[in-house]
Design a protein around this motif. Structure first.
Motif, PDB file in Angstrom:
ATOM      1  N   ILE A  71       0.725  12.109 -18.425  1.00 58.77           N
ATOM      2  CA  ILE A  71       1.968  12.463 -19.116  1.00 58.77           C
ATOM      3  C   ILE A  71       2.846  13.337 -18.219  1.00 58.77           C
ATOM      4  CG2 ILE A  71       2.908  13.790 -21.050  1.00 58.77           C
ATOM      5  CD1 ILE A  71       0.519  12.867 -22.706  1.00 58.77           C
ATOM      6  N   GLY A  72       2.201  14.264 -17.489  1.00 61.36           N
ATOM      7  CA  GLY A  72       2.969  15.087 -16.554  1.00 61.36           C
ATOM      8  C   GLY A  72       3.608  14.268 -15.455  1.00 61.36           C
ATOM      9  N   SER A  73       2.862  13.306 -14.918  1.00 62.15           N
ATOM     10  CA  SER A  73       3.415  12.431 -13.876  1.00 62.15           C
ATOM     11  C   SER A  73       4.544  11.576 -14.432  1.00 62.15           C
ATOM     12  CB  SER A  73       2.309  11.535 -13.301  1.00 62.15           C
ATOM     13  OG  SER A  73       1.293  12.309 -12.703  1.00 62.15           O
ATOM     14  N   PHE A  74       4.375  11.123 -15.675  1.00 67.45           N
ATOM     15  CA  PHE A  74       5.426  10.326 -16.305  1.00 67.45           C
ATOM     16  C   PHE A  74       6.704  11.129 -16.465  1.00 67.45           C
ATOM     17  CE2 PHE A  74       7.632   9.165 -20.237  1.00 67.45           C
ATOM     18  CZ  PHE A  74       7.987   7.844 -19.937  1.00 67.45           C
ATOM     19  N   ALA A  75       6.560  12.388 -16.919  1.00 68.22           N
ATOM     20  CA  ALA A  75       7.744  13.232 -17.094  1.00 68.22           C
ATOM     21  C   ALA A  75       8.443  13.482 -15.760  1.00 68.22           C
ATOM     22  CB  ALA A  75       7.339  14.556 -17.742  1.00 68.22           C
ATOM     23  N   THR A  76       7.646  13.729 -14.715  1.00 66.90           N
ATOM     24  CA  THR A  76       8.242  13.932 -13.386  1.00 66.90           C
ATOM     25  C   THR A  76       8.977  12.688 -12.918  1.00 66.90           C
ATOM     26  OG1 THR A  76       6.449  15.466 -12.829  1.00 66.90           O
ATOM     27  CG2 THR A  76       7.741  14.561 -11.004  1.00 66.90           C
ATOM     28  N   GLY A  77       8.328  11.537 -13.073  1.00 66.39           N
ATOM     29  CA  GLY A  77       8.964  10.280 -12.675  1.00 66.39           C
ATOM     30  C   GLY A  77      10.213   9.986 -13.471  1.00 66.39           C
ATOM     31  N   LEU A  78      10.195  10.329 -14.774  1.00 60.28           N
ATOM     32  CA  LEU A  78      11.362  10.079 -15.613  1.00 60.28           C
ATOM     33  C   LEU A  78      12.557  10.917 -15.158  1.00 60.28           C
ATOM     34  CD1 LEU A  78      12.585   8.710 -18.103  1.00 60.28           C
ATOM     35  CD2 LEU A  78      11.716  10.630 -19.483  1.00 60.28           C
ATOM     36  N   VAL A  79      12.309  12.183 -14.875  1.00 55.60           N
ATOM     37  CA  VAL A  79      13.400  13.052 -14.396  1.00 55.60           C
ATOM     38  C   VAL A  79      13.945  12.538 -13.063  1.00 55.60           C
ATOM     39  CG1 VAL A  79      13.969  15.371 -13.608  1.00 55.60           C
ATOM     40  CG2 VAL A  79      12.536  15.066 -15.634  1.00 55.60           C
ATOM     41  N   TYR A 139       0.834  -1.209   0.000  1.00 60.66           N
ATOM     42  CA  TYR A 139       0.000   0.000   0.000  1.00 60.66           C
ATOM     43  C   TYR A 139       0.866   1.257   0.000  1.00 60.66           C
ATOM     44  CZ  TYR A 139      -3.312   3.543   1.589  1.00 60.66           C
ATOM     45  OH  TYR A 139      -4.065   4.673   1.697  1.00 60.66           O
ATOM     46  N   THR A 140       1.919   1.243   0.797  1.00 58.16           N
ATOM     47  CA  THR A 140       2.828   2.395   0.825  1.00 58.16           C
ATOM     48  C   THR A 140       3.510   2.586  -0.517  1.00 58.16           C
ATOM     49  OG1 THR A 140       3.208   2.027   3.194  1.00 58.16           O
ATOM     50  CG2 THR A 140       4.792   3.417   2.020  1.00 58.16           C
ATOM     51  N   PHE A 141       3.937   1.482  -1.113  1.00 57.96           N
ATOM     52  CA  PHE A 141       4.605   1.548  -2.416  1.00 57.96           C
ATOM     53  C   PHE A 141       3.676   2.149  -3.463  1.00 57.96           C
ATOM     54  CE2 PHE A 141       5.829  -0.070  -6.541  1.00 57.96           C
ATOM     55  CZ  PHE A 141       7.200   0.078  -6.546  1.00 57.96           C
ATOM     56  N   LEU A 142       2.402   1.683  -3.493  1.00 59.04           N
ATOM     57  CA  LEU A 142       1.453   2.189  -4.484  1.00 59.04           C
ATOM     58  C   LEU A 142       1.058   3.628  -4.202  1.00 59.04           C
ATOM     59  CD1 LEU A 142      -0.847  -0.962  -4.892  1.00 59.04           C
ATOM     60  CD2 LEU A 142       1.001  -0.191  -6.391  1.00 59.04           C
ATOM     61  N   SER A 143       0.924   3.974  -2.914  1.00 67.75           N
ATOM     62  CA  SER A 143       0.536   5.339  -2.572  1.00 67.75           C
ATOM     63  C   SER A 143       1.630   6.339  -2.946  1.00 67.75           C
ATOM     64  CB  SER A 143       0.232   5.442  -1.072  1.00 67.75           C
ATOM     65  OG  SER A 143      -0.832   4.578  -0.711  1.00 67.75           O
ATOM     66  N   LEU A 144       2.876   5.933  -2.850  1.00 63.62           N
ATOM     67  CA  LEU A 144       4.009   6.799  -3.175  1.00 63.62           C
ATOM     68  C   LEU A 144       4.678   6.368  -4.474  1.00 63.62           C
ATOM     69  CD1 LEU A 144       5.581   7.059   0.401  1.00 63.62           C
ATOM     70  CD2 LEU A 144       4.004   8.664  -0.695  1.00 63.62           C
ATOM     71  N   SER A 145       3.874   5.858  -5.412  1.00 66.03           N
ATOM     72  CA  SER A 145       4.436   5.299  -6.649  1.00 66.03           C
ATOM     73  C   SER A 145       5.223   6.318  -7.455  1.00 66.03           C
ATOM     74  CB  SER A 145       3.312   4.710  -7.510  1.00 66.03           C
ATOM     75  OG  SER A 145       2.355   5.708  -7.836  1.00 66.03           O
ATOM     76  N   LEU A 146       4.872   7.591  -7.349  1.00 60.55           N
ATOM     77  CA  LEU A 146       5.609   8.610  -8.086  1.00 60.55           C
ATOM     78  C   LEU A 146       7.055   8.705  -7.606  1.00 60.55           C
ATOM     79  CD1 LEU A 146       5.296  10.722 -10.298  1.00 60.55           C
ATOM     80  CD2 LEU A 146       4.696  12.401  -8.540  1.00 60.55           C
ATOM     81  N   VAL A 147       7.323   8.228  -6.387  1.00 57.81           N
ATOM     82  CA  VAL A 147       8.685   8.225  -5.847  1.00 57.81           C
ATOM     83  C   VAL A 147       9.271   6.815  -5.871  1.00 57.81           C
ATOM     84  CG1 VAL A 147      10.105   8.701  -3.818  1.00 57.81           C
ATOM     85  CG2 VAL A 147       8.210  10.223  -4.398  1.00 57.81           C
ATOM     86  N   LEU A 186       8.439   4.059  -7.548  1.00 58.07           N
ATOM     87  CA  LEU A 186       8.631   3.416  -8.843  1.00 58.07           C
ATOM     88  C   LEU A 186       9.873   3.918  -9.573  1.00 58.07           C
ATOM     89  CD1 LEU A 186       7.460   1.306 -10.694  1.00 58.07           C
ATOM     90  CD2 LEU A 186       6.022   3.067 -11.735  1.00 58.07           C
ATOM     91  N   PRO A 187      10.115   5.234  -9.662  1.00 53.14           N
ATOM     92  CA  PRO A 187      11.374   5.682 -10.272  1.00 53.14           C
ATOM     93  C   PRO A 187      12.615   5.167  -9.544  1.00 53.14           C
ATOM     94  CG  PRO A 187       9.824   7.502 -10.172  1.00 53.14           C
ATOM     95  CD  PRO A 187       9.212   6.382  -9.398  1.00 53.14           C
ATOM     96  N   VAL A 188      12.556   5.103  -8.208  1.00 59.64           N
ATOM     97  CA  VAL A 188      13.703   4.583  -7.456  1.00 59.64           C
ATOM     98  C   VAL A 188      13.938   3.117  -7.790  1.00 59.64           C
ATOM     99  CG1 VAL A 188      14.582   4.068  -5.152  1.00 59.64           C
ATOM    100  CG2 VAL A 188      13.473   6.250  -5.596  1.00 59.64           C
ATOM    101  N   LEU A 189      12.861   2.325  -7.871  1.00 59.62           N
ATOM    102  CA  LEU A 189      12.996   0.911  -8.198  1.00 59.62           C
ATOM    103  C   LEU A 189      13.525   0.723  -9.615  1.00 59.62           C
ATOM    104  CD1 LEU A 189      12.597  -2.038  -7.481  1.00 59.62           C
ATOM    105  CD2 LEU A 189      10.196  -1.831  -8.173  1.00 59.62           C
ATOM    106  N   LEU A 190      13.000   1.492 -10.561  1.00 59.51           N
ATOM    107  CA  LEU A 190      13.501   1.393 -11.933  1.00 59.51           C
ATOM    108  C   LEU A 190      14.959   1.836 -12.027  1.00 59.51           C
ATOM    109  CD1 LEU A 190      10.427   2.745 -13.950  1.00 59.51           C
ATOM    110  CD2 LEU A 190      11.195   0.377 -13.720  1.00 59.51           C
ATOM    111  N   ALA A 191      15.318   2.855 -11.262  1.00 59.14           N
ATOM    112  CA  ALA A 191      16.722   3.284 -11.241  1.00 59.14           C
ATOM    113  C   ALA A 191      17.619   2.179 -10.697  1.00 59.14           C
ATOM    114  CB  ALA A 191      16.864   4.548 -10.397  1.00 59.14           C
ATOM    115  N   LEU A 192      17.150   1.469  -9.679  1.00 54.36           N
ATOM    116  CA  LEU A 192      17.926   0.347  -9.144  1.00 54.36           C
ATOM    117  C   LEU A 192      18.093  -0.749 -10.190  1.00 54.36           C
ATOM    118  CD1 LEU A 192      19.261  -1.211  -6.826  1.00 54.36           C
ATOM    119  CD2 LEU A 192      16.972  -1.973  -6.136  1.00 54.36           C
ATOM    120  N   ILE A 193      17.043  -1.026 -10.942  1.00 57.98           N
ATOM    121  CA  ILE A 193      17.119  -2.063 -11.977  1.00 57.98           C
ATOM    122  C   ILE A 193      18.104  -1.658 -13.067  1.00 57.98           C
ATOM    123  CG2 ILE A 193      15.802  -3.231 -13.778  1.00 57.98           C
ATOM    124  CD1 ILE A 193      13.380  -3.127 -11.925  1.00 57.98           C
ATOM    125  N   PHE A 194      18.004  -0.413 -13.538  1.00 63.18           N
ATOM    126  CA  PHE A 194      18.936   0.054 -14.572  1.00 63.18           C
ATOM    127  C   PHE A 194      20.366   0.089 -14.047  1.00 63.18           C
ATOM    128  CE2 PHE A 194      15.167   2.074 -16.677  1.00 63.18           C
ATOM    129  CZ  PHE A 194      15.300   1.414 -17.885  1.00 63.18           C
TER     130      PHE A 194
END
Length: 377
Positions: A172-180, A49-57, A59-67
């Motif tokens: 799209i705005g959330s995606f751009a924020t997450g990408l940065v 629940y915490t992960f999904l509630s703060l997915s904007l933070v 998810l990018p951290v998890l993807l950064a770890l994977i990359f």
């Protein structure tokens, strides 16, 4: 007085023995295990629940770890050859950004160049479909077909579709924020990843510290191996299917090949979904014969991937049963949509890998250790 005191002591001892037996018999042990399972499930739900509630933070951290895990061999290679840490990080980060940008640019460029041709083919395909409908045993009038078309047009021009478009703009705005955010976090993971991990391990010492180090090393190795292996398999799939589509003459062969590459990161179902999409485009644009040839190409490439590439490139990294992969995909899709489907399987592989090094380099956790010969009859 001594007699009463003795009887009171006996009563206390008897009650203590009874209470102890309540928790040590079969039902008592079952109750304790049930409470432990409930506690674990509650904690797991809270984490999700915490992960999904703060997915904007998160998810990018998890993807950064994977990359970062995937790029770690390159960083280590550059540092071994005495390339400064900052320069090595910039080279690896630019490599990731260039690859992602190139994929996006190819997709947009190809769609823009062939969209008009595809629209014309789609119109012709719709007219053919309309002619075929008139040959069916049951009657569908032109007025009914026109009514369906008007319904679609009304929906597109409705307020509901407009609100959906606004929601898409917000996404799209959330995606751009997450990408940065992901790019910034990825920079620090590439540059200071080992130092960050050592800082997080400060509370541990002795065997706990050694176990935490094993978990970190196994996580990086599993995620990195999974991404590199999947990317190689996806590239082979994309090239094979893209060349086949180009030979057959299917429009949008290049963007469809990019879609094949992206969907290949979803095990089991990704390549099949991309193949269905390519066959539908071929059916609309080139007719049923071309669609059949596209299906044949997709099946051939998938057989090559499943029988040769996957065992060689992914055999040691993805040691998961097909049923486990399917369940993980379903759960990831329900919880996180497409992104959840992409990251569910590598996360499950990480969890399984951690259990295999819990008590040592080649010593799995007691629960998952073989305790007898496992013979299937």
């Amino acid at each position: 007085m001594g007699l009463f005191r003795t009887k009171d002591a006996e009563v206390v001892e008897h009650n203590a023995a009874v209470q102890s037996s309540i928790w040590t018999d079969a039902f008592g042990r079952l109750a304790i295990r049930s409470l432990q399972i409930i506690a674990v499930v509650v904690v797991g739900i809270a984490v999700i629940y915490t992960f999904l509630s703060l997915s904007l933070v998160t998810l990018p951290v998890l993807l950064a770890l994977i990359f970062a895990s995937a790029m770690y061999p390159l960083i280590a290679f550059l540092r071994r050859h005495r390339v400064p840490s900052l320069l090595a990080t910039i080279i690896a980060l630019l490599g990731v950004v260039v690859v992602l940008g190139l994929v996006g640019w190819l997709l947009v460029w190809a769609v823009e160049n062939q969209a008009a041709s595809l629209a014309k083919s789609a119109t012709e395909g719709f007219d053919q479909l309309q002619d075929w409908i008139t040959t069916l045993p049951f009657s569908i009038t032109d007025d009914q077909i026109e009514s369906v078309r008007n319904t679609v047009v009304d929906f597109v021009t409705s307020a509901q579709f407009g609100s959906g478009a606004l929601a898409g703009a917000s996404a799209i705005g959330s995606f751009a924020t997450g990408l940065v955010l992901m790019i910034v976090v990825l920079f620090f993971f590439l540059k200071d990843g080992p130092a960050i991990w050592e800082f997080l391990l400060r509370p541990f010492k002795g065997e706990q510290y050694a176990r935490a180090r094993r978990i970190g090393d196994k996580t990086v190795a599993t995620l990195g191996g999974y991404v590199r292996g999947t990317a190689t398999v996806a590239a082979v799939d994309a090239i094979g299917i893209g060349v086949g589509l180009a030979i057959i003459g299917v429009p949008l062969a290049l963007p469809l090949a990019v879609v094949v590459f992206l969907t290949a990161f979803i095990p089991l179902v990704g390549a099949t979904a991309a193949g269905i999409l390519a066959a539908l485009v071929a059916l609309v644009a080139n007719g049923p014969v071309a669609a059949i040839w596209v299906i044949a190409v997709v099946v051939l490439v998938n057989q090559l991937e499943g029988n040769f590439l996957q065992p060689v490139l992914m055999g040691r990294t993805l040691q998961l049963h097909g049923l486990v992969i399917l369940v993980a995909l379903t759960a990831g899709t329900i919880l996180g949509g497409v992104v959840g489907a992409v990251i569910a399987v590598p996360l499950m592989a990480v969890v399984w890998g951690i259990t295999q090094v819990w008590n040592g380099e080649h010593q799995p956790a007691e629960m998952f250790r073989k305790k007898r010969p496992e013979e299937v009859r």
